[in-house]
Design an enzyme around this catalytic site. Structure first.
Site, PDB file in Angstrom:
ATOM      1  N   ASP A  99      -9.924  -5.549  -3.817  1.00  0.00           N
ATOM      2  CA  ASP A  99      -9.370  -4.515  -2.930  1.00  0.00           C
ATOM      3  C   ASP A  99     -10.245  -3.268  -3.023  1.00  0.00           C
ATOM      4  OD1 ASP A  99      -7.821  -2.340  -1.903  1.00  0.00           O
ATOM      5  OD2 ASP A  99      -5.985  -3.480  -2.295  1.00  0.00           O
ATOM      6  N   HIS A 135      -7.391  -5.989   0.701  1.00  0.00           N
ATOM      7  CA  HIS A 135      -6.216  -5.166   1.013  1.00  0.00           C
ATOM      8  C   HIS A 135      -5.517  -5.617   2.301  1.00  0.00           C
ATOM      9  CE1 HIS A 135      -4.036  -1.507  -0.053  1.00  0.00           C
ATOM     10  NE2 HIS A 135      -4.044  -1.107   1.207  1.00  0.00           N
ATOM     11  N   SER A 180       0.838  -1.201   0.000  1.00  0.00           N
ATOM     12  CA  SER A 180       0.000   0.000   0.000  1.00  0.00           C
ATOM     13  C   SER A 180       0.876   1.256   0.000  1.00  0.00           C
ATOM     14  CB  SER A 180      -0.970  -0.055   1.192  1.00  0.00           C
ATOM     15  OG  SER A 180      -2.002   0.869   1.030  1.00  0.00           O
TER      16      SER A 180
END
Lengths: 305, 305
Positions: free
Chosen positions: B245, B278, B166
């Site tokens: 995600d 995620h 991320s």
């Protein structure tokens, strides 16, 4: 340059058939599906949460369950997040189920409860003493109510086995040794192996079961392993114990359990792991071997109810 | 019945040589050693904590470092606890280092800071704007100060590579693409791949770097990948991106980075993983392949400073 991997998700169709289960979290993991569910427990008289990992094989086959019981202060989440178990469970076609470690929010717990009592410290037993006896019935919950709920809602084979860590290692030994026709294998990481002679075990047992130690016998692996049985009834037990575990001598007492097994001629594999402590880094370091221990035993059993 | 495993712990001798590092936690894990250290950072003007995993090979060999940069809200601990990386790092002889995600307790953070600003959100850049510029210099910290500290105190080879998740995937791409003679390989899980055009990236860059988007170019992978280079300078990039995600379209923008790589003829392996979100369950599901990506690239490099 771009790859789109084949969708592994007919598992989305593997959903509970009853309204009794509320899904509160779901993740694809290791090609399988990890979910958390909330349900109303009759045995405990409160809402409970558990985690379940479904391997990809669960799409079109009944898969055996390996139960995981966690230790003091844990919830249903620690094992699923930290043990690294999904990868091997996916390889071997194992369903993992992890209950919470106690009832919660029953009104009888207090912020002053010591580590070994109340929320997070159910000890996987049926309490008989006030104020605990109305809610603290984790033995019934993990061996009866929750297995039945899982059977009704997921594609589980009859075969199952049980493992755990610390207080949960104690729970795994107790459940496995008391219900020898139920579980194909037992394993434990740093279990409280002789609670009747250890401070936390004695304190918890006194509160939950009363002060008379003869009332504790059904929950002490060192006693249970000595119950008469035919060699065919011996369930394989694997225990890993870190030799740098700060709780080893006072609270866990692996040597006492080893002596009890020797005296009863019960087959035990007890491995001292040099340098390891009591943390989930220890669990994660050996979880693969434990899951193979269970999968190997489960593969020898038949597959129907 | 009882086994005592060979002691794998001459790693205890692999300790920092300077007083600058205070060990605040240590566990044996996967046959290696996981530790957390605190030190005073000059680049950031505050105390910082990082985690390091030393594989068993570090006892008598220099091992390459794979850097891990974590995402928003994380500390140095999430990856080490949840990614299941130690097992493969131990197999491949890799040292893992995981810095914290920002300075802490500098006095300029506030409880009102949004998710993408302040503590836990350093974005691995050197801030130029008040009030951030005095402390928020994570690019210098993760590419200069901390590598030098690691080199001085642990048995590290010259070879290293970098990965992240991320915001940390963004950091890995930026560090790797800007310092192409430093890192042998790059990989990322669900990186913020085009921050200049995504809401969190824009907001963070505006606060840290100023409102003029031309000031952001040094921190945008879609720009950096287009800088002229000889084919020999292209560092292999592996990106995994879950297609479930929730941040994919608005914040992560994997397709923009794919297009930029295509336009620049930069070699990229971008894999969309069906059903994955995620979370760290996604990271743990593919960490093994990422570590092999790094280990393979690192094994092609020479081993001396």
């Amino acid at each position: 340059m771009t790859e789109r991997n084949a969708v592994p998700l007919p598992l989305q169709d593997v959903t509970p058939t009853s309204d009794a289960l509320e899904c509160i979290e779901a993740h694809v993991s290791a090609g399988g599906s990890y979910r958390r569910y909330r349900h109303a427990s009759k045995a405990l008289g409160c809402d409970m949460t558990f985690g379940i990992f479904l391997p990809p094989q669960a799409v079109d086959a009944l898969c055996p369950v390996v139960w995981w019981l966690s230790g003091l202060t844990c919830t249903d989440e620690n094992f699923m997040q930290k043990a690294g178990a999904h990868r091997v469970a996916a390889e071997r076609g194992i369903i993992l189920v992890c209950p919470d470690t106690s009832p919660r929010d029953t009104g009888i717990e207090s912020d002053d409860d010591p580590l070994y009592l109340g929320a997070g410290a159910g000890f996987y037993l049926n309490a008989t003493q006030a104020p605990w006896q109305a809610h603290y019935r984790m033995f019934d919950y993990v061996t009866e109510e929750l297995p039945e709920l899982i059977r009704q809602n997921f594609p589980v084979a009859k075969r199952c086995s049980i493992m755990g860590h610390s207080m949960g290692g104690l729970g795994a030994l107790v459940c496995g040794l008391r219900l020898r026709d139920r579980y194909c294998a037992i394993s434990a990481f740093a279990p409280m192996a002789h609670p009747s002679s250890a401070p936390w075990g004695q304190a918890a047992f006194s509160a939950y079961l009363g002060n008379d130690p003869t009332l504790w016998l059904d929950y002490d692996p060192c006693v249970l392993v000595q119950e008469e049985l035919s060699p065919a009834d011996a369930i394989p037990i694997l225990i890993d114990q870190g030799d740098a575990d700060p709780y080893l001598d006072e609270q866990l007492c692996a040597e006492d359990f080893r002596d009890a097994c020797l005296s009863a001629n019960y087959p035990l594999t007890l491995r001292y792991q040099a340098g390891y402590d009591h943390s989930y880094f220890f669990v994660a370091s050996f979880i693969e071997e434990h899951l193979h221990h269970h999968a190997d035993a489960l593969s020898k059993e038949d597959d129907t109810f």
